[in-house]
Design a protein around this motif. Sequence first.
Motif, PDB file in Angstrom:
ATOM      1  N   SER A 162      -8.143  -5.296   9.650  1.00 40.01           N
ATOM      2  CA  SER A 162      -8.873  -5.351   8.391  1.00 40.01           C
ATOM      3  C   SER A 162     -10.363  -5.058   8.566  1.00 40.01           C
ATOM      4  O   SER A 162     -10.963  -5.402   9.592  1.00 40.01           O
ATOM      5  CB  SER A 162      -8.705  -6.731   7.755  1.00 40.01           C
ATOM      6  N   ILE A 163     -10.944  -4.446   7.522  1.00 38.16           N
ATOM      7  CA  ILE A 163     -12.387  -4.197   7.483  1.00 38.16           C
ATOM      8  C   ILE A 163     -13.105  -5.280   6.659  1.00 38.16           C
ATOM      9  O   ILE A 163     -14.261  -5.106   6.288  1.00 38.16           O
ATOM     10  CB  ILE A 163     -12.711  -2.795   6.917  1.00 38.16           C
ATOM     11  N   GLU A 164     -12.448  -6.395   6.400  1.00 37.97           N
ATOM     12  CA  GLU A 164     -13.051  -7.444   5.585  1.00 37.97           C
ATOM     13  C   GLU A 164     -14.334  -7.997   6.193  1.00 37.97           C
ATOM     14  O   GLU A 164     -15.223  -8.449   5.464  1.00 37.97           O
ATOM     15  CB  GLU A 164     -12.055  -8.583   5.349  1.00 37.97           C
ATOM     16  N   GLY A 220      -8.250  -4.965  -5.563  1.00 41.16           N
ATOM     17  CA  GLY A 220      -9.336  -4.892  -4.590  1.00 41.16           C
ATOM     18  C   GLY A 220     -10.392  -3.951  -5.128  1.00 41.16           C
ATOM     19  O   GLY A 220     -10.462  -3.690  -6.329  1.00 41.16           O
ATOM     20  N   TYR A 221     -11.200  -3.406  -4.247  1.00 44.26           N
ATOM     21  CA  TYR A 221     -12.221  -2.455  -4.680  1.00 44.26           C
ATOM     22  C   TYR A 221     -11.617  -1.052  -4.791  1.00 44.26           C
ATOM     23  O   TYR A 221     -11.040  -0.530  -3.841  1.00 44.26           O
ATOM     24  CB  TYR A 221     -13.392  -2.441  -3.698  1.00 44.26           C
ATOM     25  N   LEU A 267      -2.093   0.699   0.952  1.00 45.37           N
ATOM     26  CA  LEU A 267      -1.443   0.725   2.264  1.00 45.37           C
ATOM     27  C   LEU A 267      -0.615  -0.551   2.426  1.00 45.37           C
ATOM     28  O   LEU A 267      -1.113  -1.660   2.243  1.00 45.37           O
ATOM     29  CB  LEU A 267      -2.485   0.831   3.382  1.00 45.37           C
ATOM     30  N   ASP A 268       0.659  -0.378   2.776  1.00 47.14           N
ATOM     31  CA  ASP A 268       1.577  -1.524   2.763  1.00 47.14           C
ATOM     32  C   ASP A 268       2.432  -1.637   4.015  1.00 47.14           C
ATOM     33  O   ASP A 268       3.473  -2.311   4.005  1.00 47.14           O
ATOM     34  CB  ASP A 268       2.480  -1.430   1.532  1.00 47.14           C
ATOM     35  N   GLY A 269       2.011  -0.992   5.090  1.00 46.37           N
ATOM     36  CA  GLY A 269       2.788  -1.060   6.324  1.00 46.37           C
ATOM     37  C   GLY A 269       3.819   0.040   6.467  1.00 46.37           C
ATOM     38  O   GLY A 269       4.541   0.080   7.473  1.00 46.37           O
ATOM     39  N   THR A 270       3.879   0.956   5.507  1.00 45.16           N
ATOM     40  CA  THR A 270       4.859   2.048   5.579  1.00 45.16           C
ATOM     41  C   THR A 270       4.509   3.060   6.657  1.00 45.16           C
ATOM     42  O   THR A 270       5.393   3.667   7.264  1.00 45.16           O
ATOM     43  CB  THR A 270       4.942   2.759   4.216  1.00 45.16           C
ATOM     44  N   TYR A 271       3.208   3.231   6.914  1.00 47.53           N
ATOM     45  CA  TYR A 271       2.758   4.270   7.834  1.00 47.53           C
ATOM     46  C   TYR A 271       1.994   3.668   8.995  1.00 47.53           C
ATOM     47  O   TYR A 271       1.266   2.673   8.834  1.00 47.53           O
ATOM     48  CB  TYR A 271       1.862   5.286   7.107  1.00 47.53           C
ATOM     49  N   ALA A 272       2.140   4.291  10.165  1.00 48.68           N
ATOM     50  CA  ALA A 272       1.402   3.890  11.360  1.00 48.68           C
ATOM     51  C   ALA A 272       0.560   5.060  11.837  1.00 48.68           C
ATOM     52  O   ALA A 272       0.915   6.221  11.634  1.00 48.68           O
ATOM     53  CB  ALA A 272       2.355   3.436  12.466  1.00 48.68           C
ATOM     54  N   TYR A 279      -0.490   0.504   9.155  1.00 46.67           N
ATOM     55  CA  TYR A 279      -1.650   0.340   8.271  1.00 46.67           C
ATOM     56  C   TYR A 279      -1.280  -0.547   7.086  1.00 46.67           C
ATOM     57  O   TYR A 279      -0.261  -0.321   6.421  1.00 46.67           O
ATOM     58  CB  TYR A 279      -2.109   1.696   7.732  1.00 46.67           C
ATOM     59  N   ARG A 280      -2.158  -1.522   6.826  1.00 54.02           N
ATOM     60  CA  ARG A 280      -1.951  -2.417   5.696  1.00 54.02           C
ATOM     61  C   ARG A 280      -3.210  -2.488   4.838  1.00 54.02           C
ATOM     62  O   ARG A 280      -4.263  -1.970   5.203  1.00 54.02           O
ATOM     63  CB  ARG A 280      -1.549  -3.818   6.188  1.00 54.02           C
ATOM     64  N   GLN A 281      -3.062  -3.134   3.704  1.00 52.36           N
ATOM     65  CA  GLN A 281      -4.161  -3.275   2.754  1.00 52.36           C
ATOM     66  C   GLN A 281      -5.406  -3.805   3.450  1.00 52.36           C
ATOM     67  O   GLN A 281      -5.330  -4.703   4.286  1.00 52.36           O
ATOM     68  CB  GLN A 281      -3.727  -4.231   1.641  1.00 52.36           C
ATOM     69  N   THR A 282      -6.554  -3.199   3.126  1.00 51.46           N
ATOM     70  CA  THR A 282      -7.897  -3.507   3.659  1.00 51.46           C
ATOM     71  C   THR A 282      -8.090  -3.048   5.102  1.00 51.46           C
ATOM     72  O   THR A 282      -9.060  -3.435   5.739  1.00 51.46           O
ATOM     73  CB  THR A 282      -8.289  -5.001   3.544  1.00 51.46           C
ATOM     74  N   ASP A 283      -7.200  -2.202   5.632  1.00 50.74           N
ATOM     75  CA  ASP A 283      -7.378  -1.725   7.006  1.00 50.74           C
ATOM     76  C   ASP A 283      -8.421  -0.619   7.110  1.00 50.74           C
ATOM     77  O   ASP A 283      -8.711  -0.156   8.221  1.00 50.74           O
ATOM     78  CB  ASP A 283      -6.051  -1.221   7.582  1.00 50.74           C
TER      79      ASP A 283
END
Length: 329
Positions: A162-164, A220-221, A267-272, A279-283
Motif C-alpha cells: 500500500s501507498i497509504e 477512495g481518491y 485493483l482487487d488481486g486479479t493481477y500480479a 495488486y490490491r486497492q491502494t497499492d
Amino acid sequence: GGIITAITVPDRNGHPANVVLGFPTLEGYETDSAHANIYFGALIGRYANRLANGTFPLDGQTIHTTVNNPPNTLHGGLNGFDKKIWHVRQLSGLPHAVGAELTLTSPDGEEGFPGTLHTTVDYILDDSNRLSIRYRANTDRPTVVNLTNHSYFNLAGEGAGSIENHTLQINADSFTPVDYAAIPTGQIASVSNTPLDFRTPHRIGDHLRSNHPQMLIGRGYDHNWIVNGYDGKTQRLAATVTDPVSGRTLSIFTTQPGIQIYTSNSLDGTYAGPSGHAYRQTDAIALETQHYPDSPNHPAFPTTTLRPGEQFDHTTSFQFGVAGTSTTP
C-alpha cells in the motif's frame, strides 16, 4: 499504447527499484488490460477521463461516443489510444537528454469522435532525473481532445504494498465534485474541510476511509483537483509524493489545468506484477494531469475543443529525487 512499463529510480541509499505497476509480460498488456480498464502506464485519448452518457454538444450538434463504462465513455472508448500501436522514432540531438517521439493518426469518426486527429507524444528523460511528456495534436475538423498518461506509482517499489504511508501534497485550492456516475456536477468546490485538502503534506491514508460522500463515490481518491495558476503555457507544480521509507520523491509539473489523482481503487488481486505480488486497492497512486472530466458538457470548464489550424500542446514533467533535495520544473 505508448505504455511506460518501468521507471527505475534509486532510493536515498542508491538502491534502484522500479516504481510503476505493470504486467510481467507483453501478453498481459495485450489481453488482460484490454478488457479490464486498468490502463497500466498507457497513453490515454482521445478523451481522458469520462464523458457523461457518451454524448456532448459541438457546434450545435450532439456527438455520440462509444459507451464503455456505462453509462459513460471512459478514456476514449473501447479502442482508445491505450490499445493502439504507435509509431516510434528516437529523438536525437537533445541537450543532456534522451527521448522518443510517438505518433498516431486517429481517423475521423473513430469511437464516435469527429475529425482526423494527428497526435505526437514526446517522452524525454534528462540528466536531472526528470521525465517529461509533451502532448501535441491537430485536427481537420472541430473535435475534443484530452490526453494524459496513466502510470501507477509506488515509490517504495512495484509490488511493495500500500501507498497509504506515502505523503502527498497537492497545489490545489479546489476540485470538481462528482455524482454517483463519477461525472462532475459542474460545481467548483473548495477543498477546505474535506478529505481532499492536501494543501499541506500528509499521509495519503489519513482520510482514505472517510465517510465523506465524495470518498464513498470513488471508493477512495478518484478526483480532479484544479491546479493553482493555470494559464495554458506555464508548467506549475501540481503535486508532490514522498515515500518516507525509501526517501524517493516525485514532483509533478504541468501546463494542464487539472490533475486526476486515483488510489488504484479497482485493483482487487486479479493481477500480479513483475515482482510476483498481486495488486490490491491502494497499492499505487495515479497522477493524471489533464483537462477536467466531461468538460465538453460544462461550458464553464476550460475548453477541450480543438479546431483546424489550432494545436493541442501540453507538457507534464515527473521530477524524481530523494527527500532533502530540491525540485525544479
